[in-house]
Design an enzyme around this catalytic site. Sequence first.
Site, short mmCIF file in Angstrom:
data_model
loop_
_atom_site.label_atom_id
_atom_site.label_comp_id
_atom_site.label_asym_id
_atom_site.label_seq_id
_atom_site.Cartn_x
_atom_site.Cartn_y
_atom_site.Cartn_z
N HIS A 186 0.82 -1.22 0.00
CA HIS A 186 0.00 0.00 0.00
C HIS A 186 0.85 1.26 0.00
O HIS A 186 0.37 2.33 0.36
CB HIS A 186 -0.96 0.00 1.19
CG HIS A 186 -1.62 -1.31 1.44
ND1 HIS A 186 -1.13 -2.23 2.34
CD2 HIS A 186 -2.71 -1.88 0.87
CE1 HIS A 186 -1.90 -3.31 2.32
NE2 HIS A 186 -2.85 -3.13 1.44
S1 FES Z 1 1.82 -0.46 3.25
FE1 FES Z 1 0.25 -1.83 3.81
S2 FES Z 1 1.31 -3.59 4.47
FE2 FES Z 1 2.89 -2.19 3.96
#
Ligand code: FES
Length: 177
Positions: free
Chosen positions: A142
């Site tokens: 993410h």
């Molecule tokens: S940014 Fe979501 S698990 Fe690493």
Amino acid sequence: MAEEDGVRRRDFINIAAVSAAGVAGVGVVIPLVSQMSASADVLAASSSEVDISAIKPGQAIKAVFRKQPVFVRNLTPKEIAEANAVPLSSLRDPQTLQERTKEGKENWLITMGVCTHLGCVPLGAGEGENRGEFGGYFCPCHGSVYDTAARIRKGPAPKNLEVPEYEFTSDTVVKIG
Ligand code: FES
């Protein structure tokens, strides 16, 4: 995104599998030279002792501690200077590099390789991997971005990469845990 999650999970499963396969005694740890195979980028030992003698400045390795990935990184003077130049007030989880390393061994940054958002394995320990815009680690799940002290700088992760308990048992061996 689901597929990326899957890839990271497989990566982790591979790490765990290598760990489970086991290497007797102290593992021989060598710098990463290739991302071609999953097993080549995992430098794991069944014990928590890691030989760091072959990790040159700018390099990192992935070890395994309690079935979780650990990043052992030898910071360059430039990376140390970059970390020390960041005002603590600008950090989400304020900590100095000094607080995250051992006295006199500020170049050895040892952290869990587990993103503090939802637990993916960030990129950046392997040769040629994307280290993100702050030169540390980048979590592709993410988009969390960590700096050269593995502190969270951008993205959804709330905390810095965790520094596990560890000690230097010699100049070239670190005992994690
Ligand atoms: S940014 Fe979501 S698990 Fe690493």
